[in-house]
Design a protein around this motif. Structure first.
Motif, PDB file in Angstrom:
ATOM      1  N   UNK A  19      12.609  -0.388  10.743  1.00 43.36           N
ATOM      2  CA  UNK A  19      12.965   0.939  10.226  1.00 43.36           C
ATOM      3  C   UNK A  19      13.599   0.946   8.935  1.00 43.36           C
ATOM      4  N   UNK A  20      14.673   0.136   8.592  1.00 37.97           N
ATOM      5  CA  UNK A  20      15.441   0.219   7.528  1.00 37.97           C
ATOM      6  C   UNK A  20      14.412  -0.177   6.478  1.00 37.97           C
ATOM      7  N   UNK A  21      13.623  -1.114   6.527  1.00 36.88           N
ATOM      8  CA  UNK A  21      12.647  -1.454   5.449  1.00 36.88           C
ATOM      9  C   UNK A  21      11.883  -0.116   5.130  1.00 36.88           C
ATOM     10  N   UNK A  22      11.547   0.448   6.292  1.00 38.89           N
ATOM     11  CA  UNK A  22      10.563   1.735   6.150  1.00 38.89           C
ATOM     12  C   UNK A  22      11.240   2.934   5.320  1.00 38.89           C
ATOM     13  N   UNK A  23      12.566   2.818   5.433  1.00 41.75           N
ATOM     14  CA  UNK A  23      13.261   4.045   4.725  1.00 41.75           C
ATOM     15  C   UNK A  23      13.458   3.729   2.985  1.00 41.75           C
ATOM     16  N   UNK A  24      13.614   2.197   2.920  1.00 40.96           N
ATOM     17  CA  UNK A  24      13.421   1.696   1.594  1.00 40.96           C
ATOM     18  C   UNK A  24      12.061   1.903   0.889  1.00 40.96           C
ATOM     19  N   UNK A  25      11.094   1.792   1.721  1.00 44.47           N
ATOM     20  CA  UNK A  25       9.631   1.860   1.358  1.00 44.47           C
ATOM     21  C   UNK A  25       9.474   3.282   1.038  1.00 44.47           C
ATOM     22  N   UNK A  26      10.063   4.252   1.671  1.00 46.54           N
ATOM     23  CA  UNK A  26       9.767   5.772   0.968  1.00 46.54           C
ATOM     24  C   UNK A  26      10.488   5.918  -0.250  1.00 46.54           C
ATOM     25  N   UNK A  27      11.568   5.253  -0.540  1.00 49.54           N
ATOM     26  CA  UNK A  27      12.091   5.274  -1.738  1.00 49.54           C
ATOM     27  C   UNK A  27      11.439   4.759  -2.736  1.00 49.54           C
TER      28      UNK A  27
ATOM     29  N   UNK B 224       6.332  -6.393  -0.188  1.00 51.41           N
ATOM     30  CA  UNK B 224       7.274  -7.327   0.706  1.00 51.41           C
ATOM     31  C   UNK B 224       7.310  -6.482   2.217  1.00 51.41           C
ATOM     32  N   UNK B 225       7.502  -5.220   1.928  1.00 50.46           N
ATOM     33  CA  UNK B 225       7.529  -4.404   3.134  1.00 50.46           C
ATOM     34  C   UNK B 225       6.011  -4.272   3.985  1.00 50.46           C
ATOM     35  N   UNK B 226       5.142  -4.379   3.132  1.00 47.27           N
ATOM     36  CA  UNK B 226       3.776  -4.305   3.714  1.00 47.27           C
ATOM     37  C   UNK B 226       3.719  -5.683   4.601  1.00 47.27           C
ATOM     38  N   UNK B 227       3.975  -6.506   3.873  1.00 47.26           N
ATOM     39  CA  UNK B 227       3.778  -8.188   4.552  1.00 47.26           C
ATOM     40  C   UNK B 227       4.660  -8.204   5.732  1.00 47.26           C
ATOM     41  N   UNK B 228       5.888  -7.737   5.850  1.00 41.75           N
ATOM     42  CA  UNK B 228       6.937  -7.917   6.829  1.00 41.75           C
ATOM     43  C   UNK B 228       6.394  -6.935   8.027  1.00 41.75           C
ATOM     44  N   UNK B 229       6.003  -5.830   7.611  1.00 43.39           N
ATOM     45  CA  UNK B 229       5.261  -5.021   8.682  1.00 43.39           C
ATOM     46  C   UNK B 229       4.204  -5.794   9.399  1.00 43.39           C
ATOM     47  N   UNK B 230       3.229  -6.441   8.581  1.00 41.88           N
ATOM     48  CA  UNK B 230       2.223  -7.233   9.058  1.00 41.88           C
ATOM     49  C   UNK B 230       2.628  -8.369   9.895  1.00 41.88           C
ATOM     50  N   UNK B 231       3.665  -9.056   9.597  1.00 42.40           N
ATOM     51  CA  UNK B 231       4.187 -10.404  10.533  1.00 42.40           C
ATOM     52  C   UNK B 231       4.873  -9.638  11.839  1.00 42.40           C
ATOM     53  N   UNK B 232       5.541  -8.518  11.670  1.00 45.34           N
ATOM     54  CA  UNK B 232       5.950  -7.944  12.953  1.00 45.34           C
ATOM     55  C   UNK B 232       4.869  -7.592  14.085  1.00 45.34           C
ATOM     56  N   UNK B 233       3.906  -7.082  13.215  1.00 46.85           N
ATOM     57  CA  UNK B 233       2.723  -6.807  14.266  1.00 46.85           C
ATOM     58  C   UNK B 233       2.127  -8.118  14.847  1.00 46.85           C
TER      59      UNK B 233
END
Length: 147
Positions: free
Chosen positions: A54-62, A99-108
């Motif tokens: 979720x924190x990464x998601x906030x940074x992704x929006x920015x 980085x955010x996209x890859x991190x989300x992929x790893x989490x899923x």
């Protein structure tokens, strides 16, 4: 004096604003609805992935907003810096998004793997119970005990 009085409550100000401009107040209430929906989505993301996602998601929006500002000249408030600084900004934004996209992929993928392991454990449990009963039967016949 505001709206004909020196002291007013928040409710009185809302009523006076409603009487002056219903469209503005409608946007205010609509904003509350969107905020509520956003909070529900963010809550579900925290429970689905993790708080760090979720924190990464906030940074992704920015990062996405910066990316759009770099791409679309009419969104710019200030003139962009010259080289080499603009290349550093572009690289940082692109790396952040990747980085955010890859991190989300790893989490899923990690969540899928945990679910698969849980299903595998559930499939093994009934088979293990049958084996234990057979061993208990054999042990009781050899010893001649009642249990």
């Amino acid at each position: 004096e505001v709206f004909g009085g020196s002291h007013m409550s928040d409710w009185e100000i809302l009523k006076a604003t409603w009487s002056l401009n219903k469209t503005t107040m409608s946007f205010l209430f609509l904003s509350g609805v969107f905020s509520f929906i956003y909070n529900i989505i963010q809550f579900s993301i925290v429970h689905t992935l993790s708080p760090s996602a979720t924190a990464f998601g906030g940074n992704f929006n920015k990062a996405a907003l910066i990316f759009l500002t770099l791409l679309l000249p009419f969104l710019r408030v200030h003139e962009l810096p010259g080289p080499p600084y603009i290349q550093v900004i572009w690289a940082a934004v692109i790396i952040n998004i990747c980085a955010f996209s890859y991190y989300s992929y790893l989490q899923i993928e990690a969540k899928k793997q945990k679910e698969a392991e849980a299903k595998a454990m559930l499939k093994e449990v009934p088979g293990d119970d049958d084996d234990d009963e057979d061993e208990e039967d054999e042990g009781s016949s050899d010893e001649g005990g009642c249990c």
